[in-house]
Design a protein around this motif. Structure first.
Motif: not given
Lengths: 221, 290
Positions: B167-168, B208-209, B262-266
């Motif tokens: 992610g970001c 942050l995504i 753990s963030m979804p791929v989206e």
């Protein structure tokens, strides 16, 4: 594991906007440019996955075309590569290929047409500007271009590899990685050698002295 | 001489009584059999390219490949020139310069990925603004880039700096952490304070995504580079004032990596979530590609 350099962290110096979609794409076509001998008349880029979907916004098309003209990843001319190719009478086209699930999301196939020869190469941009070449002229291969690479095209016969390693050892050149790929038994084959030292073109001439070696290529970028 | 994490880097600094930048210069010389001059010259080149990119964004008309950004740095500088900026001179400049370098990147200009192309504005933005404010020489700034590299190396070895993976927070978060440590060392901070500043930076934007509109390194990336630049300045200021990071750098990096995985791929650079998936984001996407 390969040591990380401070210049992997602060770097590479590159033309933006994306290390995978711009710098990596360019490196694949730069490798194709280095392998192909002779003037390139026409080139077709077939784009797959994310390359196919987003190439315009990332300048992937300009980067690919720049690489096939020999530009490096930090060359300011990349953004003008369409105009430069037109001025040099280099024909080019970009087509979207049919992406299959097993493909890497950033894959390109490059078909080059020269005056009296042709070549095809398939490569993947695997992140951070690094690439993997997966196919040359229909034969599966696997190398990164990060090392000085010698590609030997040969007939699949006993003794060829012994000749190659003898020439390299006589010239005090250490092999980091070596792999063999062939169409089928006794047919055309490739030996890929990734080397720790920089080598000169005369090594290629010495390699070619063997009767079953058809051609040799030096890729150092 | 080697280190695997922030603590080992600190131990090296205290054992040899050296700053992080000194350790990184020696490490590069040892690993690649180069002289100090060679290593320094290579980094100096990167610093000059960074400053050139800042300059280009303020003097040329820039439009990005996707058409979403261009000209923002100039607008911010105009505010400063008219005495209408509200963030304080160094902060206002750092954010303007950081956004400018992103414009150069998005328009196929020459940049230094630091650590990535998507986060390439933060370090040049912060360092150029700090140099102007405090009159540091190019040599001092070049040395500070080695400090930044030390932080980036610890993150790379133990987590990731790629938005697609973490992610970001991993991408602009690492760049901000690197810039913050560089500022800290330049302003006389200890190695421990450099690591604390880096830790605070990452904590400040934990989670942050990465949601680029149309998948391009333009928006919201450019503005995230501005917040990254600001983040690195405030974090350095905290540690230089004697405020510690309550959680050590290595543990922050570890948790950042866990959050990223753990963030979804989206939400990891696929342009399928976050602002990329808003009605406006989708409209812009189809406009760019059709």
């Amino acid at each position: 594991m390969k040591k990380i350099s401070v210049f992997d962290i602060i770097g590479p110096i590159m033309i933006g906007p994306s290390s995978s979609h711009t710098a990596g794409a360019l490196r694949i076509s730069l490798i194709a440019y280095k392998i192909f001998k002779g003037t390139i008349k026409e080139v077709k880029f077939t784009l797959y996955g994310s390359f196919a979907k987003t190439y315009k916004g990332h300048g992937t098309d300009r980067a690919l075309l720049g690489g096939i003209m020999g530009f490096d990843t930090d060359d300011d001319r990349i953004r003008n590569s369409f105009e430069i190719a037109d001025n040099n009478n280099l024909k080019y086209s970009f087509v979207e290929g049919e992406t299959t699930p097993e493909m890497h999301p950033n894959t390109v196939r490059i078909d080059i047409l020269g005056e009296d020869s042709s070549m095809s190469l398939v490569g993947e941009s695997i992140g951070g500007g690094s690439v993997l070449v997966r196919q040359i002229n229909g034969i599966d291969v696997k190398f990164t271009g990060e090392y000085t690479t010698i590609m030997v095209q040969q007939i699949d016969k006993p003794g060829v590899v012994a000749h190659i390693t003898k020439v390299l050892s006589e010239n005090n050149i250490n092999i980091a990685f070596m792999s063999l790929f062939r169409e089928s038994l006794g047919e055309k084959a490739f030996t890929m050698l990734e080397l720790d030292e920089k080598v000169s073109e005369d090594i290629l001439l010495k390699l070619k002295e063997h009767e079953y070696i058809i051609d040799t290529f030096l890729i150092s970028i | 001489m080697k280190f695997n994490n922030g603590k080992e880097l600190l131990d090296l600094c205290s054992k040899k009584n050296l700053m992080i930048s000194d350790i990184m210069i020696k490490l590069e010389m040892n690993n690649y059999n180069k002289t100090e001059d060679e290593v320094f010259a290579q980094m100096h080149k990167s610093f000059i390219i960074m400053k050139n990119a800042v300059h280009k964004s303020l003097t040329e008309d820039i439009k990005s490949m996707g058409g979403l950004i261009g000209g923002e740095a100039k607008k911010l500088i105009k505010q400063i020139e008219n005495n209408k900026n509200i963030s304080g001179l160094t902060t206002s400049k750092a954010m303007a310069y950081a956004m400018g370098v992103l414009e150069v990147n998005a328009s196929m200009g020459l940049i230094v990925a630091a650590p990535t192309a998507g986060s390439c504005g933060i370090i040049p933005g912060v360092l150029t603004a700090i140099q102007e404010a405090h009159g540091f020489t190019d040599e001092q700034m070049t040395k500070a880039l080695f400090t930044a590299a030390g932080i980036g190396m610890v993150v790379t070895m133990n987590a990731t700096v790629a938005g697609a993976e973490g992610g970001c927070q991993a991408e602009t978060g690492s760049a901000a952490a690197m810039a913050s440590a560089a500022v800290c060392e330049l302003m006389g901070g200890t190695p421990k304070q450099c690591l604390d500043a880096a830790a605070i930076c990452i904590k400040n934007i934990m989670g942050l995504i990465c949601d680029p509109i149309a998948g391009l390194v333009e928006a919201p990336c450019q503005k995230r580079n501005a917040i990254g630049a600001t983040n690195s300045l405030i974090s350095a200021e905290m540690t230089l004032a004697g405020i510690d990071s309550i959680i050590p750098f290595d543990e922050v990096v570890e948790s950042m990596y866990k959050v990223g995985r753990s963030m979804p791929v989206e939400l990891r650079e696929t342009a399928l979530g976050g602002v990329a998936a808003t009605a406006t984001g989708c409209t812009l996407c189809s406009k760019i590609f059709n």
